[in-house]
Design a protein around this motif. Sequence first.
Motif, PDB file in Angstrom:
ATOM      1  N   UNK A 189       0.828  -1.175   0.000  1.00 17.26           N
ATOM      2  CA  UNK A 189       0.000   0.000   0.000  1.00 17.26           C
ATOM      3  C   UNK A 189       0.879   1.247   0.000  1.00 17.26           C
ATOM      4  N   UNK A 190       1.909   1.236   0.822  1.00 19.48           N
ATOM      5  CA  UNK A 190       2.785   2.403   0.880  1.00 19.48           C
ATOM      6  C   UNK A 190       3.440   2.681  -0.467  1.00 19.48           C
ATOM      7  N   UNK A 191       3.881   1.631  -1.155  1.00 23.12           N
ATOM      8  CA  UNK A 191       4.542   1.808  -2.449  1.00 23.12           C
ATOM      9  C   UNK A 191       3.580   2.405  -3.480  1.00 23.12           C
ATOM     10  N   UNK A 192       2.321   1.971  -3.451  1.00 19.56           N
ATOM     11  CA  UNK A 192       1.337   2.492  -4.402  1.00 19.56           C
ATOM     12  C   UNK A 192       1.056   3.958  -4.113  1.00 19.56           C
ATOM     13  N   UNK A 193       0.894   4.299  -2.853  1.00 21.45           N
ATOM     14  CA  UNK A 193       0.662   5.695  -2.485  1.00 21.45           C
ATOM     15  C   UNK A 193       1.874   6.562  -2.825  1.00 21.45           C
ATOM     16  N   UNK A 194       3.059   6.040  -2.597  1.00 18.03           N
ATOM     17  CA  UNK A 194       4.278   6.777  -2.925  1.00 18.03           C
ATOM     18  C   UNK A 194       4.440   6.964  -4.436  1.00 18.03           C
ATOM     19  N   UNK A 195       3.838   6.065  -5.221  1.00 19.09           N
ATOM     20  CA  UNK A 195       3.906   6.169  -6.679  1.00 19.09           C
ATOM     21  C   UNK A 195       2.943   7.231  -7.215  1.00 19.09           C
ATOM     22  N   UNK A 196       2.140   7.820  -6.335  1.00 19.74           N
ATOM     23  CA  UNK A 196       1.260   8.908  -6.745  1.00 19.74           C
ATOM     24  C   UNK A 196      -0.224   8.607  -6.730  1.00 19.74           C
ATOM     25  N   UNK A 197      -0.594   7.375  -6.414  1.00 18.16           N
ATOM     26  CA  UNK A 197      -2.011   7.053  -6.324  1.00 18.16           C
ATOM     27  C   UNK A 197      -2.580   7.658  -5.048  1.00 18.16           C
ATOM     28  N   UNK A 227      -5.711   7.434  -2.017  1.00 19.67           N
ATOM     29  CA  UNK A 227      -6.344   6.309  -1.323  1.00 19.67           C
ATOM     30  C   UNK A 227      -7.611   5.831  -2.022  1.00 19.67           C
ATOM     31  N   UNK A 228      -8.346   6.737  -2.648  1.00 23.20           N
ATOM     32  CA  UNK A 228      -9.563   6.347  -3.355  1.00 23.20           C
ATOM     33  C   UNK A 228      -9.227   5.459  -4.550  1.00 23.20           C
ATOM     34  N   UNK A 229      -8.216   5.841  -5.322  1.00 20.41           N
ATOM     35  CA  UNK A 229      -7.818   5.029  -6.478  1.00 20.41           C
ATOM     36  C   UNK A 229      -7.339   3.653  -6.029  1.00 20.41           C
ATOM     37  N   UNK A 230      -6.586   3.603  -4.953  1.00 18.21           N
ATOM     38  CA  UNK A 230      -6.110   2.326  -4.423  1.00 18.21           C
ATOM     39  C   UNK A 230      -7.279   1.464  -3.971  1.00 18.21           C
ATOM     40  N   UNK A 231      -8.240   2.064  -3.323  1.00 19.08           N
ATOM     41  CA  UNK A 231      -9.423   1.327  -2.872  1.00 19.08           C
ATOM     42  C   UNK A 231     -10.206   0.787  -4.067  1.00 19.08           C
ATOM     43  N   UNK A 232     -10.379   1.604  -5.102  1.00 21.09           N
ATOM     44  CA  UNK A 232     -11.091   1.150  -6.296  1.00 21.09           C
ATOM     45  C   UNK A 232     -10.369  -0.012  -6.961  1.00 21.09           C
ATOM     46  N   UNK A 233      -9.049   0.083  -7.061  1.00 17.67           N
ATOM     47  CA  UNK A 233      -8.267  -1.007  -7.673  1.00 17.67           C
ATOM     48  C   UNK A 233      -8.436  -2.298  -6.871  1.00 17.67           C
TER      49      UNK A 233
END
Length: 63
Positions: A1-9, A11-17
């Motif tokens: 999760x941290x890596x995805x957020x650090x890549x610019x996503x 939290x909403x986009x991460x949740x949708x994915x």
Amino acid sequence: MDAVLEAGWDETALCHAALVCGFFNLMNRWVEGLGLPTDPEMVQLAGKMLHEQGYQGVTAFLK
């Protein structure tokens, strides 16, 4: 999760994915569990349609 957020996503986009992946996992298990037959040619055509048209192609197919 941290890596995805650090890549610019966000939290909403991460949740949708995560929700989309979970939904597809559920549907695949359901289809396999019911023993529904799959035609490799149809699967290939469906994949091509999704690639070219996204889910708009699916909507048009269902009408």
